[in-house]
Design a protein around this motif. Sequence first.
Motif, short mmCIF file in Angstrom:
data_model
loop_
_atom_site.label_atom_id
_atom_site.label_comp_id
_atom_site.label_asym_id
_atom_site.label_seq_id
_atom_site.Cartn_x
_atom_site.Cartn_y
_atom_site.Cartn_z
N ILE A 21 38.60 35.50 38.30
CA ILE A 21 37.51 35.14 37.38
C ILE A 21 36.55 34.16 38.05
N PHE A 22 37.10 33.17 38.75
CA PHE A 22 36.26 32.20 39.46
C PHE A 22 35.38 32.90 40.50
N TRP A 23 35.94 33.85 41.24
CA TRP A 23 35.15 34.58 42.25
C TRP A 23 34.04 35.40 41.58
N GLY A 24 34.37 36.05 40.46
CA GLY A 24 33.36 36.84 39.77
C GLY A 24 32.21 36.00 39.27
N ILE A 25 32.53 34.87 38.65
CA ILE A 25 31.48 33.97 38.14
C ILE A 25 30.67 33.39 39.28
N PRO A 262 35.31 41.96 39.68
CA PRO A 262 34.06 42.62 39.32
C PRO A 262 33.83 42.71 37.82
N LEU A 263 34.91 42.78 37.04
CA LEU A 263 34.75 42.80 35.59
C LEU A 263 34.21 41.48 35.09
N SER A 264 34.72 40.37 35.62
CA SER A 264 34.21 39.06 35.21
C SER A 264 32.77 38.88 35.66
#
Length: 314
Positions: A21-25, A262-264
Motif C-alpha cells: 500500500i505504501f508503494w502504491g500511494i 497497483p490496486l492501491s
Amino acid sequence: MSGVTDRQIIHGFIKALLAAIFWGISGTCAQFLFEQRNMDPAWLVSWRMMIAGSILVTFAIARKNSDVWKVWLKPHDGIQLLLFAILGMVAVQFTYFYSISLSNAATATVIQYIGPVFVVGFYAIKNRRWPSVLEYTALIMALTGTFLLVTHGSFSELVISEAAVFWGILSAIALAFYTIQPVQLLKKYSAATVTGWGMLIGGLSFSLYTSPWESSGVWDMGTWAAFTYIILFGTVISFSIFLGSLNYIGAQTASLLCSVEPLSAALVAVAWLGVTFTGMDWLGTFIILITVGLLTLSKKPKRGVTTDQKSKII
C-alpha cells in the motif's frame, strides 16, 4: 514455516500488505508532484535515491555483524554493485517515475508489473528450455492485460500516449534487469546493504545529469508532504517492513501480497487526483495481477527469496 506462531504470521501478512500500500500511494504522490507541482521526474529520482540510500546505508552500518563495507573488499563484487546502482537502480526508478509523468500512477504501476514475464523469458533463454504451460499462459494474460490497459480493447487507437506505453514497457524491462542482476550479490550480502549502496551510488551518479542542487517544482506544504512520504513511507519504511515480513511468511507469499500495490495506486489516484479508470482499465489490471500470481505460485521457495526481495524496492 516451522517455529512461527499464528500471531507472527498475521503480523507478516500485515507488514507485506502495508508495504504494498505504501508503494502504491508513493506512485500517486509522485503523480501529484509531476502534475500539480511541476516537479521534474529525474530531479525527484535523484533526491529519493540519495536521501533514502543514505538512511538505508546508515541502518546497515548500525546492524549487528554488518556487512556494509565487506562488499567493497572484493573488486568483482564492487563492480557488480556499481552496475546494479547505475544500470539497475537508476533505470528502474527513472523509467517508472517518467512513465507516471506521461500517464498516471495507476497505469504506470500496472504496466511495470509485467516485469516478471521478462524475467521468465530471460531464464528460459539462459537455461535453454521452453517456458512451461503455466508460463505461456501468464505471458498471454500479461499481453492481454496490457492491451486492454493501453487501448481499452480497440485495435485502432491508444488511450494513453505512445511515449507512455514505451516508457512503461521500458520500466517493466528495467524491473526485470533489476531483479536478475543482483542475485549473486544477495547470496553474499544483506538486502539492506545492496539496496542502500545501490540507491546512494545511483542517486549520486544520476545527480551529475539532473543538477539536484537546483530546485524543481513549486514548493509548499503539499509538496513537502508528498516528497517526505515518497522518501520515508514509499522507500525506507516500506522496504524495512517488507523485509520483516519475509521472516514470518516467506518471500513467495510476501511477493504475492505485494500485488496490492497497483490496486492501491489505482484507488488513491482515482479518489485523490480524479484519474479516470474505466472498466477496461480494471479488467486489464486484474488480468495482469493474475499473471503475477501465477508466476509467483510457480516459483520454488528456495528460488524466490533473493529475487523477490529486490523486485519490490521501487
